[in-house]
Design an enzyme around this catalytic site. Structure first.
Site, PDB file in Angstrom:
ATOM      1  CD  GLU A   1      -2.887  -0.995   2.487  1.00  0.00           C
ATOM      2  OE1 GLU A   1      -3.877  -1.752   2.360  1.00  0.00           O
ATOM      3  OE2 GLU A   1      -2.593  -0.709   3.318  1.00  0.00           O
TER       4      GLU A   1
ATOM      5  CB  CYS B   1       0.117   5.693  12.436  1.00  0.00           C
ATOM      6  SG  CYS B   1       1.553   4.874  12.467  1.00  0.00           S
TER       7      CYS B   1
END
Ligand code: SF4
Length: 362
Positions: free
Chosen positions: A91, A354
């Site tokens: 990703e 995150c």
């Protein structure tokens, strides 16, 4: 297997194209498209249609293909699920901010580090990414930015001219387990895309020899240390790498780097809660005592602590803490003279904040 034109040098590309019976100048036209991050041949409108069709049958443009693209509700964050030539998936995230456009790049397919709060490591390490595979992530983001105009997405802020301006190597993987390729990629991003060293950040969970390699390399990039706990015992519970490189050794190597490069050291600290036996959320690594301990470690150094409120990952056994608890932790650091900010969640609705990067196949 199809030939990936991006991986060919100029001589190889020219040979490939002339062997198709095409004039040499076509290879230059194709190179220009590749350098712009063209996702396929259909966009190469200055090539004859029969050549585009032929190339489509026998070649790929980039070493990565977009499998899925997700936009956050505010249109400011785009997450790409990308497939590598061997079928592995990674990703990459594009964030449009008021100070510029930032790309969060993956350095490995999967990750071997096993941090307990992170979704990227759930499938283990598959392999290191090549220089081209990292560079192509930036080109894909750049292509997306240049097509923003067609979708009527405006650059976010006056200082933002619409191109990629910042790179953070903070996606899937541990960059300092793939240090030489990361360095090769960043050298290219600096020289070919003009991205200044000061706008590049490499984040590590604390590979001491890798930090030392960055020091030897000697570029004034930003270094971010994923610290997440201020004492070895706690850190080893959530970050197995701490059994190999102790907290103080990691910090000393990082302080040396930041002193040498005269750059502020970034400290990443995820604020984790846990559910106790009564199903109440208790503070895991963010009590007042831990805030004091963290302050002791960092006092007197040029650091910025990024506090990251935990984002839920289904497979992980942590809980979000209250906003009050986040601010209490921050207040103690500030009282102790430590520069601290709370990181705004970007793209949490599309799983790109995150610790949420992961492969969701299908
Ligand atoms: S936080 Fe970084 S180093 Fe740790 S498991 Fe996740 S990707 Fe790997």
């Amino acid at each position: 297997m199809k030939t990936i034109l991006f991986n060919l040098n100029d001589i190889e590309l020219e040979k490939f194209i002339t062997e198709l019976g095409q004039p040499r100048f076509r290879s230059k036209q194709i190179r220009e498209w590749l350098n712009r991050g063209a996702p396929d041949f259909s966009v190469m409108k200055n090539l004859p249609e029969d050549l585009r069709n032929k190339l489509n049958d026998i070649a790929e443009t980039l070493p990565l293909k977009i499998v899925k693209k997700l936009e956050s509700g505010d249109n400011q964050t785009t997450k790409f699920l990308l497939e590598l030539n061997d079928g592995e998936q990674i990703e990459c995230v594009l964030m449009r901010t008021t100070y510029g456009n930032s790309v969060c790049v993956s350095s490995q397919a999967g990750c071997a580090m096993g941090c307990k709060f992170c979704a990227s490591t759930l499938l283990g390490l598959k392999r290191n990414l090549t220089v081209n595979e990292m560079f192509a992530q930036v080109l894909i983001a750049q292509w997306e930015l240049r097509s923003d105009k067609l979708k009527d997405i405006k650059p976010n802020g006056d200082a933002n001219n619409g191109d990629v301006s910042h790179i953070v190597v903070m996606g899937t993987g541990e960059p300092l387990q793939n240090t030489q390729n990361v360095i090769g990629f960043l050298e290219r991003a600096n020289s070919e895309l003009n991205i200044s060293w000061r706008r590049i950040t490499v984040s590590t969970c604390g590979i001491v020899p890798g930090i030392q390699e960055l020091s030897t390399w000697g570029r004034p990039i930003n270094l971010a240390i994923s610290l997440h706990a201020p004492v070895d015992e706690l850190r080893s519970q959530i970050m197995p790498i701490n059994n190999k490189y102790k907290l103080i050794d990691v910090l000393n190597a990082a302080f040396d780097f930041s002193d040498q490069q005269n750059r502020q050291l970034m400290i990443e600290y995820i604020l984790l809660g846990k559910r106790d036996e009564n199903d109440e959320i208790v503070l895991y690594n963010c009590s007042n005592e831990y805030a004091e301990k963290l302050s002791e470690l960092l006092r007197g150094h040029n650091v910025m602590v990024n506090l990251i409120p935990w984002n839920t990952v289904d497979e992980r056994d942590f809980a979000s803490i209250s906003g009050n608890a986040v601010h209490r932790f921050q207040d103690i650091l500030i009282k102790n003279g430590i520069h601290t900010r709370i990181r705004r969640e970007r793209g949490a609705d599309i799983g790109s904040a995150c610790g949420q990067l992961r492969l969701k196949r299908g």
